[in-house]
Design a protein around this motif. Structure first.
Motif, PDB file in Angstrom:
ATOM      1  N   LYS A  31       1.181  -1.283  -0.213  1.00  0.00           N
ATOM      2  CA  LYS A  31       0.083  -0.318  -0.300  1.00  0.00           C
ATOM      3  C   LYS A  31       0.991   1.611   0.160  1.00  0.00           C
ATOM      4  N   LEU A  32       2.030   1.171   0.330  1.00  0.00           N
ATOM      5  CA  LEU A  32       2.676   2.534   0.889  1.00  0.00           C
ATOM      6  C   LEU A  32       3.416   2.185  -0.935  1.00  0.00           C
ATOM      7  N   TYR A  33       3.899   1.384  -0.966  1.00  0.00           N
ATOM      8  CA  TYR A  33       5.056   1.399  -2.665  1.00  0.00           C
ATOM      9  C   TYR A  33       3.353   1.890  -3.221  1.00  0.00           C
ATOM     10  N   LYS A  34       1.837   1.792  -3.664  1.00  0.00           N
ATOM     11  CA  LYS A  34       1.288   2.480  -4.193  1.00  0.00           C
ATOM     12  C   LYS A  34       1.193   3.564  -4.367  1.00  0.00           C
ATOM     13  N   THR A  35       0.933   4.167  -2.849  1.00  0.00           N
ATOM     14  CA  THR A  35       0.883   5.453  -2.415  1.00  0.00           C
ATOM     15  C   THR A  35       1.938   6.578  -2.889  1.00  0.00           C
ATOM     16  N   GLY A  36       2.817   5.540  -3.484  1.00  0.00           N
ATOM     17  CA  GLY A  36       4.205   6.419  -3.671  1.00  0.00           C
ATOM     18  C   GLY A  36       4.567   6.263  -5.334  1.00  0.00           C
ATOM     19  N   VAL A  37       3.964   5.638  -6.101  1.00  0.00           N
ATOM     20  CA  VAL A  37       3.820   5.791  -7.750  1.00  0.00           C
ATOM     21  C   VAL A  37       2.611   6.731  -8.182  1.00  0.00           C
ATOM     22  N   VAL A  38       1.387   6.737  -6.619  1.00  0.00           N
ATOM     23  CA  VAL A  38       0.503   8.288  -7.551  1.00  0.00           C
ATOM     24  C   VAL A  38       1.628   8.797  -7.037  1.00  0.00           C
ATOM     25  N   ILE A  39       1.921   9.428  -5.960  1.00  0.00           N
ATOM     26  CA  ILE A  39       2.178  10.669  -6.053  1.00  0.00           C
ATOM     27  C   ILE A  39       3.761  11.044  -6.426  1.00  0.00           C
ATOM     28  N   ALA A  40       4.691  10.209  -7.134  1.00  0.00           N
ATOM     29  CA  ALA A  40       5.330  10.392  -8.545  1.00  0.00           C
ATOM     30  C   ALA A  40       4.453  11.048  -9.638  1.00  0.00           C
ATOM     31  N   LYS A  41       3.907  10.321  -9.819  1.00  0.00           N
ATOM     32  CA  LYS A  41       2.668  10.377 -10.951  1.00  0.00           C
ATOM     33  C   LYS A  41       2.577  12.469 -10.945  1.00  0.00           C
ATOM     34  N   HIS A  42       2.056  12.077  -9.591  1.00  0.00           N
ATOM     35  CA  HIS A  42       0.904  13.657  -9.531  1.00  0.00           C
ATOM     36  C   HIS A  42       2.193  14.356 -10.189  1.00  0.00           C
ATOM     37  N   TYR A  43       2.855  14.596  -9.637  1.00  0.00           N
ATOM     38  CA  TYR A  43       4.372  15.030  -9.227  1.00  0.00           C
ATOM     39  C   TYR A  43       4.780  15.355 -10.860  1.00  0.00           C
TER      40      TYR A  43
END
Length: 64
Positions: A31-43
């Motif tokens: 879950k932490l990994y997926k959240t990080g990927v979403v934040i990176a894509k948004h950035y």
């Protein structure tokens, strides 16, 4: 004797991991990994430089 000696640390680590997972609130790493990927894509979408029409023309001249 060699296989028991070499795998002792692995078995000890596995037992310790099972104990910790059962008795403590361990975060879900997936879950932490997926959240990080979403934040990176948004950035990336919000802060990426946009190409201008002049940049496209420069690329065409270099490729010729």
């Amino acid at each position: 004797m060699g296989i028991i000696k070499s795998s002792f640390s692995f078995m000890l680590g596995t037992a310790f991991g099972i104990y910790v997972a059962q008795n403590y609130d361990v975060p879900n790493v997936n879950k932490l990994y997926k959240t990080g990927v979403v934040i990176a894509k948004h950035y990336e979408e919000n802060y990426r430089k946009r190409k201008t029409s002049n940049d496209d023309d420069d690329d065409d001249r270099i490729n010729r």
